[in-house]
Design a protein around this motif. Structure first.
Motif, short mmCIF file in Angstrom:
data_model
loop_
_atom_site.label_atom_id
_atom_site.label_comp_id
_atom_site.label_asym_id
_atom_site.label_seq_id
_atom_site.Cartn_x
_atom_site.Cartn_y
_atom_site.Cartn_z
N SER A 46 25.62 2.88 19.89
CA SER A 46 24.78 3.53 20.98
C SER A 46 23.31 3.80 20.51
O SER A 46 22.52 3.47 21.46
CB SER A 46 25.42 4.92 21.40
OG SER A 46 26.56 4.69 21.94
N GLU A 65 20.00 8.75 11.17
CA GLU A 65 21.52 8.69 10.92
C GLU A 65 22.13 9.76 9.69
O GLU A 65 21.43 9.60 8.61
CB GLU A 65 21.89 7.04 10.81
CG GLU A 65 23.24 6.81 9.76
CD GLU A 65 24.62 7.40 10.75
OE1 GLU A 65 24.38 7.07 11.95
OE2 GLU A 65 25.43 7.92 10.20
N SER A 74 31.16 2.43 15.04
CA SER A 74 30.68 1.15 15.13
C SER A 74 30.74 0.08 14.12
O SER A 74 30.99 -1.26 14.28
CB SER A 74 29.35 1.24 15.53
OG SER A 74 29.15 1.99 16.71
N GLY A 78 37.83 -2.62 15.89
CA GLY A 78 38.61 -3.91 16.04
C GLY A 78 37.57 -5.08 16.10
O GLY A 78 38.04 -6.12 16.22
N ASN A 238 28.30 10.94 19.18
CA ASN A 238 29.77 10.71 19.70
C ASN A 238 30.70 11.62 19.06
O ASN A 238 30.75 12.59 18.89
CB ASN A 238 29.83 9.43 19.69
CG ASN A 238 31.02 8.63 20.66
OD1 ASN A 238 31.67 9.56 21.18
ND2 ASN A 238 31.13 7.57 20.91
N VAL A 371 32.61 -1.20 22.23
CA VAL A 371 31.74 -2.28 21.69
C VAL A 371 30.81 -3.06 22.54
O VAL A 371 29.43 -2.84 22.36
CB VAL A 371 32.44 -3.42 20.99
CG1 VAL A 371 31.93 -4.44 20.56
CG2 VAL A 371 33.43 -2.77 19.71
C1 LIG Z 1 39.25 2.10 14.41
C2 LIG Z 1 38.70 1.81 15.76
C3 LIG Z 1 38.76 0.74 16.45
C4 LIG Z 1 37.93 0.40 17.63
N1 LIG Z 1 38.28 -0.83 18.14
C5 LIG Z 1 37.39 -1.09 19.27
C6 LIG Z 1 37.26 -2.50 19.69
O1 LIG Z 1 38.12 -3.30 19.14
N2 LIG Z 1 36.59 -2.93 20.86
C7 LIG Z 1 35.71 -1.89 21.51
O2 LIG Z 1 35.41 -2.12 22.73
N3 LIG Z 1 35.86 -0.50 20.93
C8 LIG Z 1 36.61 -0.18 19.78
N4 LIG Z 1 36.51 1.15 19.32
C9 LIG Z 1 35.53 1.83 19.95
C10 LIG Z 1 34.30 1.70 19.58
O3 LIG Z 1 34.16 1.28 18.04
C11 LIG Z 1 33.18 2.92 19.92
O4 LIG Z 1 33.29 3.26 21.38
C12 LIG Z 1 31.69 2.74 19.68
O5 LIG Z 1 31.61 2.26 18.14
C13 LIG Z 1 30.91 3.96 19.51
O6 LIG Z 1 29.65 3.95 19.07
P1 LIG Z 1 28.72 4.96 19.00
O7 LIG Z 1 27.46 4.61 18.61
O8 LIG Z 1 28.74 6.05 20.42
O9 LIG Z 1 29.38 6.24 17.96
P2 LIG Z 1 29.75 5.75 16.41
O10 LIG Z 1 29.88 4.44 16.11
O11 LIG Z 1 30.89 6.80 15.92
O12 LIG Z 1 28.16 6.36 15.77
C14 LIG Z 1 27.86 7.62 15.65
C15 LIG Z 1 26.94 7.85 14.60
O13 LIG Z 1 26.26 8.99 14.62
C16 LIG Z 1 26.15 9.68 13.40
N5 LIG Z 1 25.91 11.12 13.63
C17 LIG Z 1 26.82 12.18 13.99
N6 LIG Z 1 26.20 13.33 14.01
C18 LIG Z 1 25.10 13.09 13.42
C19 LIG Z 1 24.13 14.00 13.23
N7 LIG Z 1 24.12 15.42 13.28
N8 LIG Z 1 22.83 13.60 12.64
C20 LIG Z 1 22.82 12.31 12.40
N9 LIG Z 1 23.66 11.44 12.40
C21 LIG Z 1 24.97 11.84 13.30
C22 LIG Z 1 27.41 9.41 12.60
O14 LIG Z 1 27.19 9.38 11.38
C23 LIG Z 1 27.80 8.01 13.18
O15 LIG Z 1 27.12 6.93 12.33
C24 LIG Z 1 37.40 1.41 18.09
C25 LIG Z 1 37.04 2.56 17.39
C26 LIG Z 1 37.63 2.69 16.27
C27 LIG Z 1 37.25 4.08 15.72
#
Ligand SMILES: Cc1cc2nc3c(=O)[nH]c(=O)nc-3n(C[C@H](O)[C@H](O)[C@H](O)COP(=O)(O)OP(=O)(O)OC[C@H]3O[C@@H](n4cnc5c(N)ncnc54)[C@H](O)[C@@H]3O)c2cc1C
Length: 427
Positions: A46, A65, A74, A78, A238, A371
Motif C-alpha cells: 500500500s 517504515e 507484503s 502467497g 494495516n 497483492v
Molecule cells: C501469509 C499471508 C499470505 C497472503 N497471501 C496473499 C496472496 O497470495 N494474494 C493476495 O492477494 N494477498 C495475500 N495476502 C494479503 C496481502 O499480503 C496483504 O493484503 C497486503 O500485503 C497488505 O499490504 P499493506 O501494505 O497494506 O500492509 P503490510 O504489507 O502489512 O505493510 C504494513 C507496514 O506498515 C508498517 N507499519 C505499521 N505501523 C507502523 C508505524 N507506526 N510506523 C511505521 N511503519 C509502520 C509495518 O512494519 C509494515 O511493514 C496474504 C497475507 C499473508 C499474511
C-alpha cells in the motif's frame, strides 16, 4: 492446535522470500525535521505503490517504515496476483449505487494491469508468471464456478480430469483456470517498487516507527528521533499498526496465515504435483493456497487464525495439509516456514478513507486479498491527493464498520465464527 505469541524481530521474517531477495535495503532512520508534500506511514505494497503513483505525479514523498521495506504482509504473502476484491461490489449497491459498483468492478481489473505495467515499465525482477487456478472439493464449488463463468469469459472451466493437467491431486472435483492472474516473489516486487519510488525522488526511512500523529490543519508524524510535516499523511500500517489510531484499530482484525517452502522439487515430483507453474487456491473459507517458486519449491500456505497468535507447530500442521493434497511429496524436506498478519475488515473490502475530516488518509483491511488491490489503492490515494477524489469517494462510501465486541471480544467472536465456516467446509 496450541498457540504462542508471534516472534517478530525488526528484520525480515525467516521466509524463502527473505532468503531469495534481490536487494537488501538499508535506508536511514528518520532523524530531525523534514517537510514534504505527502508522508506515508508503512512500507508494504500500500505504501510503496502510493509512493510510486505520487512520485510519477511530481509530489515530494517521505515513506516511513517501522522495520524494513516489505517487512509486513507484503513481503511474506502467497504471492498470488488475484484480480477483483474479496467481496462482490454489488453487495454495496445500496451505498455506492450502480455506477459505483461498475467503477469498483473496473478497479478489480485495473489493479492487475497496474502490476503488469509497472513491472514492465521499470523492469522489476520479481519472477512474474501468469496463470491461476481455483480448485473445488465440493459439488457446490463447481456449481458456483459454472455460474461465475457466464459473466467471466477469462475463466476456463476444468473437469476432474482436466484439472489434473494443472494440479495433480486426487482431492479436487474440478476447477477453473485463468491466464490473466498469476504470481510473483512479493518481497522482490515490494522492494523493487520502493526503489522505483526512490528513483522518482521519495525519501525512504527504515527502522523508524511512527508513534504520534498531529491531525491538525497541517498534519505531521513523529518518531522518537524525527518529525515529518506534510500537506497529507497516508496511513498504510494495516494489520501491524496497532492502536496508533484507535478509530482504525477498531476496524481491523489482524489474522495470521502460515506458509512453508519445500526444497526444490525434482522433475518427477513436479509431475506428481504442480504439473503447470500456476498459482492455486481452493474454494474453502479456511483455504489452502500454493504455487511454485522460481527455483521450483512448493510454497504452500493456509492455516489462518484470528487469535493474533501463531500455532506452536505450524510447520508440522502445514506439512500435513500439503501431504493431503500431494501425497507424493510426503518425504520432501521443508526448508522455510513463516507466518504473517493480514488485516480483516468486517465487510471484507479494503477500507479507504479519511480520519475525521483531516488530511490524514488511510487504507486497511484487504482481508487476505491484497497483492493486486494494494496497487489500485496507491492510484486511488494519489488521485485524491492530486484533487480527483471520485474513486476515493466511492471507496469511502462503503461504510467502515468497527469489529463488534471491542478490543477484548472481537477475536474470540471472529474465531467462533470461523469455526462455523470450517465445519461448513467439511460438509
Ligand atoms: C501469509 C499471508 C499470505 C497472503 N497471501 C496473499 C496472496 O497470495 N494474494 C493476495 O492477494 N494477498 C495475500 N495476502 C494479503 C496481502 O499480503 C496483504 O493484503 C497486503 O500485503 C497488505 O499490504 P499493506 O501494505 O497494506 O500492509 P503490510 O504489507 O502489512 O505493510 C504494513 C507496514 O506498515 C508498517 N507499519 C505499521 N505501523 C507502523 C508505524 N507506526 N510506523 C511505521 N511503519 C509502520 C509495518 O512494519 C509494515 O511493514 C496474504 C497475507 C499473508 C499474511
Amino acid at each position: 492446535m496450541f498457540l504462542k505469541s508471534t516472534v517478530d524481530t525488526n528484520e525480515h521474517a525467516p521466509s524463502y522470500y527473505a532468503a531469495s531477495v534481490n536487494w537488501q535495503t538499508d535506508y536511514p532512520q528518520l532523524e530531525g525535521d523534514i517537510a514534504v508534500d505527502v508522508a506515508i506511514v508503512g512500507g508494504g505494497f500500500s505504501g510503496v505503490a502510493t509512493a510510486v503513483e505520487l512520485g510519477e505525479r511530481g509530489y515530494s514523498v517521505a515513506l516511513i517504515e517501522s522495520n524494513r521495506i516489505g517487512w509486513g504482509a507484503s513481503g511474506r504473502n502467497g504471492g498470488q496476483i488475484i484480480g477483483g476484491y474479496g467481496r462482490d461490489p454489488s453487495a454495496f449497491r445500496g451505498s455506492i449505487g450502480s455506477d459505483g459498483v461498475t467503477a469498483v468492478e473496473g478497479m478489480g481489473w485495473e489493479c492487475v494491469e497496474i502490476i503488469k505495467q509497472r513491472i514492465e515499465k521499470y523492469q522489476i525482477d520479481c519472477d512474474l508468471k501468469w496463470g491461476w487456478c481455483e480448485v473445488g472439493l465440493k459439488k457446490r464449488h463447481l456449481k458456483a464456478y459454472r455460474q461465475w463463468a457466464k459473466e467471466e469469459p477469462e475463466m476456463k472451466l476444468l473437469d476432474r480430469d482436466e484439472i489434473k493437467q494443472y494440479v495433480n491431486s486426487e482431492l479436487y472435483l474440478g476447477g477453473y483456470y485463468r491466464e490473466d492472474w498469476g504470481h510473483i516473489q512479493p518481497l522482490n516486487l515490494c522492494i523493487g517498487e520502493a526503489r522505483v519510488a526512490e528513483s522518482l525522488g521519495a525519501k525512504i526511512f527504515e527502522h523508524s516507527k511512527i508513534t504520534a500523529i498531529n491531525f491538525g490543519e497541517s498534519p505531521a508524524v513523529e518518531t522518537d528521533k524525527g518529525r515529518v510535516k506534510a500537506d497529507h499523511v497516508i496511513l498504510c500500517g494495516n494489520a501491524y499498526m496497532g492502536d496508533l489510531v484507535p478509530y482504525l484499530d477498531a476496524r481491523v482484525l489482524p489474522a495470521t496465515s502460515c506458509i512453508i517452502a519445500t526444497e526444490p522439487l525434482a522433475y518427477e515430483q513436479l509431475a506428481q504435483s504442480m504439473v503447470r507453474d500456476v498459482a492455486v487456491c481452493d474454494s474453502r473459507t479456511a483455504l489452502d493456497y500454493y504455487r511454485l517458486s522460481a527455483d521450483k519449491r512448493l510454497l504452500f500456505g493456509g492455516l489462518s487464525n484470528y487469535t493474533g497468535l501463531d500455532p506452536t507447530n505450524a510447520t508440522a500442521i502445514m506439512q500435513a495439509k500439503m501431504r493431503k493434497v500431494f501425497p507424493a511429496l510426503s518425504a520432501v524436506k521443508i526448508d522455510y516456514s513463516w507466518s504473517g498478519r493480514m488485516g480483516i475488515s468486517v465487510r471484507r473490502m479494503p477500507q479507504i478513507g479519511r480520519v475525521a475530516n483531516s488530511n490524514v488518509l488511510y487504507v486497511s483491511g484487504y482481508s487476505g486479498h491484497g497483492v493486486a488491490p494494494t496497487h489500485m489503492t496507491g492510484r486511488i490515494l494519489a488521485e485524491a491527493v492530486d484533487g480527483d477524489t471520485r474513486r476515493f469517494d466511492i471507496m469511502n462510501k462503503m461504510f467502515h464498520m468497527p469489529w463488534p465486541g471491542g478490543k477484548l471480544l472481537r477475536r474470540p467472536a471472529m474465531a467462533a465464527g470461523m469455526m462455523l465456516y470450517k465445519l461448513r467446509d467439511r460438509l
